[in-house]
Scaffold this motif. Structure first.
Motif, PDB file in Angstrom:
ATOM      1  N   ASN A   1      34.534  40.289  36.113  1.00 63.10           N
ATOM      2  CA  ASN A   1      35.995  40.322  36.210  1.00 63.10           C
ATOM      3  C   ASN A   1      36.510  41.525  36.980  1.00 63.10           C
ATOM      4  O   ASN A   1      37.699  41.575  37.329  1.00 63.10           O
ATOM      5  N   SER A   2      35.647  42.507  37.260  1.00 69.74           N
ATOM      6  CA  SER A   2      36.094  43.686  38.003  1.00 69.74           C
ATOM      7  C   SER A   2      36.429  43.289  39.435  1.00 69.74           C
ATOM      8  O   SER A   2      35.809  42.387  40.008  1.00 69.74           O
ATOM      9  N   PRO A   3      37.421  43.954  40.058  1.00 68.46           N
ATOM     10  CA  PRO A   3      37.801  43.615  41.436  1.00 68.46           C
ATOM     11  C   PRO A   3      36.619  43.727  42.393  1.00 68.46           C
ATOM     12  O   PRO A   3      35.764  44.604  42.270  1.00 68.46           O
ATOM     13  N   ILE A   4      36.578  42.839  43.358  1.00 72.61           N
ATOM     14  CA  ILE A   4      35.532  42.809  44.378  1.00 72.61           C
ATOM     15  C   ILE A   4      36.182  43.077  45.725  1.00 72.61           C
ATOM     16  O   ILE A   4      37.162  42.423  46.102  1.00 72.61           O
TER      17      ILE A   4
ATOM     18  N   THR B   1      39.759  39.206  42.570  1.00 73.98           N
ATOM     19  CA  THR B   1      39.155  39.112  41.244  1.00 73.98           C
ATOM     20  C   THR B   1      38.893  37.647  40.917  1.00 73.98           C
ATOM     21  O   THR B   1      39.653  36.759  41.323  1.00 73.98           O
ATOM     22  N   VAL B   2      37.806  37.414  40.223  1.00 70.86           N
ATOM     23  CA  VAL B   2      37.491  36.076  39.734  1.00 70.86           C
ATOM     24  C   VAL B   2      37.200  36.183  38.252  1.00 70.86           C
ATOM     25  O   VAL B   2      36.814  37.245  37.746  1.00 70.86           O
TER      26      VAL B   2
ATOM     27  N   GLU C   1      40.620  26.903  37.600  1.00 67.94           N
ATOM     28  CA  GLU C   1      41.017  27.108  38.977  1.00 67.94           C
ATOM     29  C   GLU C   1      42.522  27.359  39.127  1.00 67.94           C
ATOM     30  O   GLU C   1      42.946  28.040  40.035  1.00 67.94           O
ATOM     31  N   ARG C   2      43.371  26.856  38.255  1.00 68.01           N
ATOM     32  CA  ARG C   2      44.811  26.904  38.502  1.00 68.01           C
ATOM     33  C   ARG C   2      45.447  28.217  38.083  1.00 68.01           C
ATOM     34  O   ARG C   2      46.545  28.539  38.519  1.00 68.01           O
ATOM     35  N   THR C   3      44.771  29.015  37.222  1.00 69.05           N
ATOM     36  CA  THR C   3      45.427  30.221  36.740  1.00 69.05           C
ATOM     37  C   THR C   3      44.659  31.487  37.076  1.00 69.05           C
ATOM     38  O   THR C   3      45.087  32.563  36.708  1.00 69.05           O
ATOM     39  N   ILE C   4      43.483  31.373  37.784  1.00 67.42           N
ATOM     40  CA  ILE C   4      42.694  32.563  38.040  1.00 67.42           C
ATOM     41  C   ILE C   4      43.431  33.511  38.959  1.00 67.42           C
ATOM     42  O   ILE C   4      44.124  33.099  39.881  1.00 67.42           O
ATOM     43  N   SER C   5      43.273  34.804  38.688  1.00 63.63           N
ATOM     44  CA  SER C   5      43.954  35.816  39.487  1.00 63.63           C
ATOM     45  C   SER C   5      43.184  36.082  40.764  1.00 63.63           C
ATOM     46  O   SER C   5      42.012  36.420  40.738  1.00 63.63           O
ATOM     47  N   THR C   6      43.809  35.886  41.882  1.00 68.35           N
ATOM     48  CA  THR C   6      43.217  36.223  43.173  1.00 68.35           C
ATOM     49  C   THR C   6      44.168  37.185  43.860  1.00 68.35           C
ATOM     50  O   THR C   6      45.248  36.798  44.294  1.00 68.35           O
ATOM     51  N   GLU C   7      43.779  38.439  43.946  1.00 69.88           N
ATOM     52  CA  GLU C   7      44.670  39.474  44.451  1.00 69.88           C
ATOM     53  C   GLU C   7      44.259  39.861  45.858  1.00 69.88           C
ATOM     54  O   GLU C   7      43.148  40.310  46.109  1.00 69.88           O
ATOM     55  N   ILE C   8      45.150  39.646  46.793  1.00 69.25           N
ATOM     56  CA  ILE C   8      44.896  39.958  48.187  1.00 69.25           C
ATOM     57  C   ILE C   8      45.583  41.254  48.549  1.00 69.25           C
ATOM     58  O   ILE C   8      46.740  41.481  48.209  1.00 69.25           O
ATOM     59  N   GLY C   9      44.871  42.143  49.256  1.00 68.98           N
ATOM     60  CA  GLY C   9      45.470  43.403  49.665  1.00 68.98           C
ATOM     61  C   GLY C   9      45.748  44.331  48.509  1.00 68.98           C
ATOM     62  O   GLY C   9      46.730  45.065  48.509  1.00 68.98           O
ATOM     63  N   PHE C  10      44.914  44.317  47.472  1.00 71.42           N
ATOM     64  CA  PHE C  10      45.107  45.179  46.315  1.00 71.42           C
ATOM     65  C   PHE C  10      45.007  46.632  46.761  1.00 71.42           C
ATOM     66  O   PHE C  10      44.056  47.013  47.451  1.00 71.42           O
TER      67      PHE C  10
END
Length: 340
Positions: free
Chosen positions: A265-268, A276-277, A326-335
């Motif tokens: 779960n840690s940011p990649i 994050t996945v 798939e519908r609620t997972i956090s995907t953070e772009i440009g963190f």
């Protein structure tokens, strides 16, 4: 043959000293062949090099004694027999071994040929040394080339074997390797974990497949860092992974699951972005004495994993959650880097 008086021995018969030398030669030959048999049946033996060196030394001693015996007692010059330890040295130690054997026989040859009633003709010694040196270089270089070729074939074989049993993207074992590992543990306890990433499709769609590949590689690295040396983690395909724990109890597996969640779960970092996945994890435990197959354990773990997905969806109540499909997972772009 010398001891048995097969050759035309002197009229006074075979002397006792020759009999002693011949018995010593036979003992050295038996010792050399015994070491050769050990090396043949146990090529991975840690004493392989020392046994090979002892064989070369024994070959050199025997052939030098044979040449000396024939020259002194039968007045026959057989310096060509000294080629045998040179070739033996090249086969076992390539060019350095051949040159060492040549140096030993070349130092011995003048002592032998200078004795006896018939001294060697002028140039015989030089000719013999030069011929032996040529044999040493030819056999040593050919043996070295053959050794390199064998090493290259071994490397190619190992590479093909690795490709057949490992995932090319993550380097983790594939289904075949996981099945082999599980088969070797039949009858013993085994815990099977099945992991499925949440939100991976969104990363592929928004950042591209190269970003998705990096997420898979980083996830594989994190899984591998969490497990023990005797455990095995593999990739089944897509964003699905499997971990086999041969010594973990159900309680120990729960502790590992917690660590896996935290790490995955840690940011990649993917280029200039951080994503994050989440991960859904199902487990199945086989106690000692049970012979349940890996397919059966995988099916149970798969059911547990999807039950977790369903529970996560119900408990989230529409709020984003790292365990929510798939519908609620956090995907953070440009963190921001500072926040990370």
């Amino acid at each position: 043959m010398l001891m048995a008086d097969v050759f035309d021995a002197p009229s006074h018969g075979v002397p006792a000293s020759l009999t002693t030398v011949c018995l010593g030669m036979i003992a050295a030959m038996i010792a050399a062949e015994t070491l050769g048999a050990i090396n043949f049946w146990r090529p991975a033996n840690r004493h392989y090099g020392w046994f090979s060196a002892a064989q070369v030394i024994a070959d050199t001693v025997v052939m030098c004694a044979l040449v000396a015996g024939l020259h002194n007692y039968v007045e026959t010059t057989t310096w060509t027999g000294l080629i045998i330890p040179i070739v033996a040295g090249s086969l076992r130690f390539k060019l350095p071994g051949a040159l060492l054997a040549w140096a030993a026989t070349s130092a011995f040859l003048p002592l032998v040929l200078s004795r006896g009633e018939r001294p060697p003709a002028p140039g015989d010694l030089v000719f013999a040394v030069i011929i032996h040196l040529m044999v040493a270089f030819i056999s040593g270089t050919q043996s070295g080339a053959f050794g390199r070729r064998v090493a290259e074939l071994d490397q190619a074989k190992d590479a093909l074997k690795h490709q057949a049993s490992h995932d090319p993207l993550t380097g983790l074992p594939n289904r075949n390797r996981l099945a082999e590992f599980a088969d070797s543990k039949i009858g013993h306890q085994l815990t099977c974990l099945l992991l499925d990433l949440n939100g991976f499709k969104q990363i592929n769609d928004s950042l591209g497949h190269a970003a998705g590949d990096e997420v898979l590689r980083q996830t594989a690295y994190r899984i591998r860092a969490c497990i023990g040396a005797e455990d095995l983690a593999g990739r089944l395909g897509g964003d699905e992974f499997q971990v086999l724990l041969p010594h973990a109890t159900p309680g120990g597996a729960d502790d590992l699951i917690c660590r896996l969640r935290e790490e995955i779960n840690s940011p990649i970092r993917v280029g200039d972005n951080f994503v994050t996945v989440g991960v859904a994890i199902g487990s199945a435990y086989r106690p000692s004495g049970d012979e349940a197959s890996l397919d059966a354990l995988t099916y149970i773990a798969d059911q547990a994993m999807y039950q977790e997905k369903r529970r996560s969806r119900k408990s989230a109540q529409g709020q984003p959650s790292p365990y929510d499909g798939e519908r609620t997972i956090s995907t953070e772009i440009g963190f921001p880097h500072e926040a990370a």
